[in-house]
Motif scaffolding. Structure first.
Motif, PDB file in Angstrom:
ATOM      1  N   GLY A   8      27.450  51.320  55.214  1.00  0.00           N
ATOM      2  CA  GLY A   8      25.639  51.339  56.322  1.00  0.00           C
ATOM      3  C   GLY A   8      25.997  52.129  56.678  1.00  0.00           C
ATOM      4  O   GLY A   8      26.121  52.950  56.681  1.00  0.00           O
ATOM      5  N   GLY A   9      24.477  52.157  56.017  1.00  0.00           N
ATOM      6  CA  GLY A   9      23.990  53.543  56.354  1.00  0.00           C
ATOM      7  C   GLY A   9      23.687  54.783  55.299  1.00  0.00           C
ATOM      8  O   GLY A   9      22.983  56.055  54.943  1.00  0.00           O
ATOM      9  N   GLN A  11      23.532  56.521  51.593  1.00  0.00           N
ATOM     10  CA  GLN A  11      22.001  56.647  50.629  1.00  0.00           C
ATOM     11  C   GLN A  11      22.362  57.367  49.266  1.00  0.00           C
ATOM     12  O   GLN A  11      23.203  57.440  48.855  1.00  0.00           O
ATOM     13  N   PRO A  15      17.249  50.894  44.219  1.00  0.00           N
ATOM     14  CA  PRO A  15      16.564  50.140  45.000  1.00  0.00           C
ATOM     15  C   PRO A  15      17.480  49.264  44.465  1.00  0.00           C
ATOM     16  O   PRO A  15      18.063  49.067  44.039  1.00  0.00           O
ATOM     17  N   VAL A  16      17.450  48.081  46.098  1.00  0.00           N
ATOM     18  CA  VAL A  16      18.389  47.182  46.147  1.00  0.00           C
ATOM     19  C   VAL A  16      17.414  45.922  44.406  1.00  0.00           C
ATOM     20  O   VAL A  16      16.875  45.864  44.786  1.00  0.00           O
ATOM     21  N   GLY A  17      18.572  45.416  44.173  1.00  0.00           N
ATOM     22  CA  GLY A  17      18.579  44.218  42.687  1.00  0.00           C
ATOM     23  C   GLY A  17      17.931  42.730  43.128  1.00  0.00           C
ATOM     24  O   GLY A  17      18.029  42.320  42.907  1.00  0.00           O
ATOM     25  N   ALA A  18      15.952  43.192  43.812  1.00  0.00           N
ATOM     26  CA  ALA A  18      15.695  42.153  44.205  1.00  0.00           C
ATOM     27  C   ALA A  18      15.590  41.080  43.427  1.00  0.00           C
ATOM     28  O   ALA A  18      14.961  40.333  43.919  1.00  0.00           O
ATOM     29  N   PRO A 152      30.932  50.010  62.078  1.00  0.00           N
ATOM     30  CA  PRO A 152      30.911  50.624  61.397  1.00  0.00           C
ATOM     31  C   PRO A 152      30.886  52.046  61.580  1.00  0.00           C
ATOM     32  O   PRO A 152      30.291  52.177  63.006  1.00  0.00           O
ATOM     33  N   TYR A 154      28.835  54.028  61.001  1.00  0.00           N
ATOM     34  CA  TYR A 154      27.165  54.839  61.384  1.00  0.00           C
ATOM     35  C   TYR A 154      26.561  54.098  63.114  1.00  0.00           C
ATOM     36  O   TYR A 154      25.951  54.970  63.641  1.00  0.00           O
ATOM     37  N   TRP A 196      19.422  56.915  63.623  1.00  0.00           N
ATOM     38  CA  TRP A 196      19.031  57.055  62.118  1.00  0.00           C
ATOM     39  C   TRP A 196      17.358  57.847  61.993  1.00  0.00           C
ATOM     40  O   TRP A 196      16.619  57.210  62.844  1.00  0.00           O
ATOM     41  N   PRO A 197      17.765  59.333  61.993  1.00  0.00           N
ATOM     42  CA  PRO A 197      16.020  59.884  61.967  1.00  0.00           C
ATOM     43  C   PRO A 197      14.628  59.688  61.061  1.00  0.00           C
ATOM     44  O   PRO A 197      14.101  59.119  62.111  1.00  0.00           O
ATOM     45  N   GLU A 198      15.164  57.624  60.185  1.00  0.00           N
ATOM     46  CA  GLU A 198      13.841  57.900  59.799  1.00  0.00           C
ATOM     47  C   GLU A 198      13.077  56.508  60.606  1.00  0.00           C
ATOM     48  O   GLU A 198      12.265  55.962  60.459  1.00  0.00           O
TER      49      GLU A 198
END
Lengths: 218, 74
Positions: A8-9, A11, A15-18, A152, A154, A196-198
């Motif tokens: 979790g979190g 990076q 990309p995610v396999g959409a 978790p 995070y 999260w800073p984002e």
């Protein structure tokens, strides 16, 4: 444990396999592994949390690179060897050298089909009042443990509030050690900006199901 | 859990800033499923017609249900 599985979190995985195809299995062997896992007779000491912990112990590079159902195979192979039901040599050769202990009659095909749809329940009667109330501020403990936990990384040390009381459920940390202990389970809401800073300046929230012993009062 | 807007954008769903996002990180005890928001212009539709608006991605929460106009073009 603080292992590679706690993603979790994290990076940098791209990309995610959409557009991943919808089929439940990507190869026949995956369906076979799933079927074997759901239908096999097993020692009564095995449970989902011990199994999950054995998955967490897979070599980190293997854990990230090998297919999901390959992890199932590795985890079950480790449990078989750990309990003396098979040796590494037997697993590698695909041939048993000795007959294992009797674990009961193998399932029939129709039993196996029913088994796939059988729900496993880990909720238990709540025999005391939960320590925390709806809306109360709580903090996730800063420490997990070196065994199995579902707190978790995070969220550790972060403050949130109780958003839902979820009754009482088997504590995975103790269950992985072979002890069944039920505890109140809470859905705790954390402000994403606290994690999260984002998320700075946003009202987004992360809701996490956490057992009572993962929490302390604010 | 960390960049929900970025992940949704990878699925082609860009949410306006006015929408707050709640991420449900299930630790496996509780399972959750998505009920897509009912699109405008579907008042009085029966279950069968509404179901045609629901895609795989709408059920995993990475797309909105189709609008009646989008259904025409599928």
């Amino acid at each position: 444990m603080d292992g590679t599985h706690d993603l979790g979190g994290r990076q940098g995985f791209g990309p995610v396999g959409a557009d991943e195809p919808e089929e439940p299995f990507h190869a026949d062997w995956e369906a076979r592994m799933f079927g074997m896992a759901r239908t096999m007779k097993r020692p009564s000491t095995w449970n989902i949390d011990w199994w999950r912990h054995s998955r967490e112990l897979i070599d980190p590079a293997d854990y990230l690179l090998r297919p999901y159902f390959d992890q199932w195979m590795q985890a079950y192979a480790a449990l078989l060897v750990d309990d003396g039901l098979a040796t590494v040599e037997e697993l590698a050769s695909g041939h048993a050298k000795a007959r294992g202990p009797a674990l009961g009659t193998p399932m029939s095909g129709s039993e196996a089909k029913r088994m796939v749809h059988r729900p496993f329940r880990y909720d238990r009667p709540l025999n005391r009042a939960p320590l925390y109330q709806l809306g109360q501020g709580v903090r996730a403990k800063a420490l997990g443990n070196s065994g199995h936990t579902r707190l978790p990384g995070y969220a550790r040390g972060k403050a949130g509030r109780v958003a839902h009381l979820r009754g009482s459920h088997v504590l995975p940390d103790a269950s992985a050690r072979g002890q069944e202990v039920a505890e109140p389970l809470y859905t705790v809401a954390f402000l994403a900006a606290d994690l999260w800073p984002e998320a700075a300046g946003r009202k987004d929230e992360i809701m996490i199901d956490l057992w009572e012993s993962y929490l302390e009062p604010l | 859990v960390r960049e929900p807007r970025g992940v949704l954008a990878e699925f082609g769903l860009t949410l306006p800033e006015s929408i707050a996002i709640r991420i449900w990180d299930s630790t496996s005890e509780q399972r959750y499923f998505v009920v897509p928001e009912r699109p405008a212009g579907t008042e009085g539709w029966n279950e069968e017609r509404l179901a045609r608006l629901v895609t795989r991605n709408a059920m995993v929460g990475t797309a909105r249900a189709l609008s009646p106009a989008e259904l025409e073009t599928v």
